[in-house]
Scaffold this active site. Sequence first.
Site, short mmCIF file in Angstrom:
data_model
loop_
_atom_site.label_atom_id
_atom_site.label_comp_id
_atom_site.label_asym_id
_atom_site.label_seq_id
_atom_site.Cartn_x
_atom_site.Cartn_y
_atom_site.Cartn_z
N ASP A 106 0.85 -1.19 0.00
CA ASP A 106 0.00 0.00 0.00
C ASP A 106 0.88 1.24 0.00
OD1 ASP A 106 -2.50 1.26 -0.03
OD2 ASP A 106 -2.47 1.55 2.13
N TYR A 108 1.25 5.71 -0.54
CA TYR A 108 0.86 6.93 0.18
C TYR A 108 1.03 8.07 -0.81
CZ TYR A 108 1.11 9.84 4.55
OH TYR A 108 0.91 10.73 5.58
N HIS A 113 -3.53 14.12 0.92
CA HIS A 113 -3.71 13.26 2.09
C HIS A 113 -2.49 13.30 3.00
CE1 HIS A 113 -4.86 9.82 4.53
NE2 HIS A 113 -3.74 9.20 4.20
N ARG A 122 1.82 16.44 13.09
CA ARG A 122 3.04 17.21 13.37
C ARG A 122 2.76 18.70 13.22
NH1 ARG A 122 4.33 13.26 9.90
NH2 ARG A 122 4.47 14.73 8.16
N GLU A 179 -9.99 4.01 4.13
CA GLU A 179 -9.17 4.72 3.15
C GLU A 179 -9.66 4.33 1.76
OE1 GLU A 179 -5.01 4.11 3.89
OE2 GLU A 179 -5.01 5.52 5.58
N GLU A 181 -9.25 3.97 -1.99
CA GLU A 181 -8.05 3.82 -2.81
C GLU A 181 -8.38 3.13 -4.13
OE1 GLU A 181 -4.77 2.10 -0.75
OE2 GLU A 181 -5.35 2.93 1.21
N ASP A 213 -8.82 0.32 2.41
CA ASP A 213 -7.80 -0.13 3.35
C ASP A 213 -8.22 0.32 4.75
OD1 ASP A 213 -5.35 -1.44 3.91
OD2 ASP A 213 -4.37 0.50 4.13
N ARG A 217 -6.94 3.83 13.65
CA ARG A 217 -6.02 4.96 13.82
C ARG A 217 -5.39 5.00 15.20
NH1 ARG A 217 -4.89 6.24 8.67
NH2 ARG A 217 -6.76 6.79 7.48
N GLN A 220 -2.71 2.34 15.18
CA GLN A 220 -1.65 2.80 14.28
C GLN A 220 -0.80 3.89 14.93
OE1 GLN A 220 -3.22 4.42 10.63
NE2 GLN A 220 -1.23 4.89 9.78
N LYS A 233 -3.38 -1.80 10.40
CA LYS A 233 -3.74 -1.95 8.99
C LYS A 233 -4.00 -3.40 8.59
CE LYS A 233 -2.96 2.31 7.32
NZ LYS A 233 -3.87 3.07 6.45
N THR A 237 -8.40 -5.60 4.41
CA THR A 237 -8.39 -4.71 3.26
C THR A 237 -9.43 -5.24 2.29
OG1 THR A 237 -6.03 -4.20 3.51
CG2 THR A 237 -7.03 -3.76 1.36
N THR A 324 -4.65 6.48 0.34
CA THR A 324 -5.86 7.30 0.36
C THR A 324 -5.86 8.33 -0.76
OG1 THR A 324 -5.99 7.05 2.75
CG2 THR A 324 -7.27 8.84 1.77
N GLU A 338 -9.30 12.57 8.01
CA GLU A 338 -9.18 13.86 7.34
C GLU A 338 -10.50 14.60 7.33
OE1 GLU A 338 -6.75 14.14 3.51
OE2 GLU A 338 -7.28 12.02 3.64
#
Length: 390
Positions: A106, A108, A113, A122, A179, A181, A213, A217, A220, A233, A237, A324, A338
């Site tokens: 998978d 990113y 995203h 962050r 997610e 995808e 997916d 959270r 994770q 994860k 899926t 995503t 999100e």
Amino acid sequence: MTDIELPDGSPFGPDNLPYGMYSTGDGAPRVGVRYGDIVVDLALLLDDPVFAAPTLNPFMAQGPARWAEVRERIQAAIEGPVPDEAVHPVREVRLHLPIAVADYVDFYASEHHAANLGRLFRPGSDPLLPNWKHLPVGYHGRAGTVVVSGTGIVRPCGQRKDPGEAVPAYGPSRRLDIEAELGFVVGAGSALGERIGVESFAEHVFGAVLVNDWSARDLQAWEYQPLGPHLGKSFATSVSPWVVPLAALEAARVPLPRQIPAPLPYLRGGGHWGLDVDLSVEWNGEQVSRPPYREMYWSPAQMLAHMTVNGASARTGDLFASGTISGPAKHQRGAFIELTWGGSEPITVKGEERTFLLDGDEVAISATAPGPNGARIGFGEVVGRVLPAV
């Protein structure tokens, strides 16, 4: 013999013809192709035993010349009468996982995203990590937990540590997410030590599927440093039952967004493999998002090139997904973390304020893409309902 009628505006016309595995009654899975609202049995239509196999893998392994030949034969055969025993209304069959998944990776690949999650996780720092615009970031997933649309998703358990807690606790995930995808299926593999260049993408990739997916959270967030996603994860899926052939997506090809800085040479060239695919995410039957795949920063050709640049082999049945899909607008975000900004901005679903998934919730992701002469190419749906933890 039966003349198959194609409904007006069907996204499953002769320019699409996605492949899947179906069964009737107690019968074993067989390869079918979808034409309108009908599943056509390919072993009977083409008199070819490879399509009596319980998975698409033997056919996919035959390579791109064979894929093109079979596609032409199907398009010619469905124009006339088809054997009655080869015709099944899609509502009357059971659909199965279309491929035997060899490996699952998978990526990113959405800048929108990745930047949103960077701002969430962050705050005050650069939203993208230093490597993000130099390579398609990804993680190796768990092939054995890839399931077909309609399979129930049991809420995962694991360690989680909420902010302010001194030590972690074990229990069911409280921040279960999705997610939206697009996934790509490898048909023709490569040998160990070889590399697949971006220009060779269509020689190896058979087609595309929709992917959800599922993501825990809270699990994770506690586990991902320093080695990345694992239990948050690996529990499930979901993929759609129809594999849209790469040949059906020619009219959907678009240039990628401008990549700055320019990627290293092994990630350059190979033609345009951006794709103009429009997704829809429904939460308990209400549309909550419209992610646009054309906004993706990295192409699937670049993902495959990066996946094999170290000499890792690709195998028939390998599945790699985009990560995503999100656009610049709030209604284009393809994950609920999100969409609700980490749970701080609830959205209203069927009159209720919601952040993350509750037991009994159902998520359905669908998609279409441009086809020839104004037609639309359909991917069908990938659907999953959340079941209580066990």
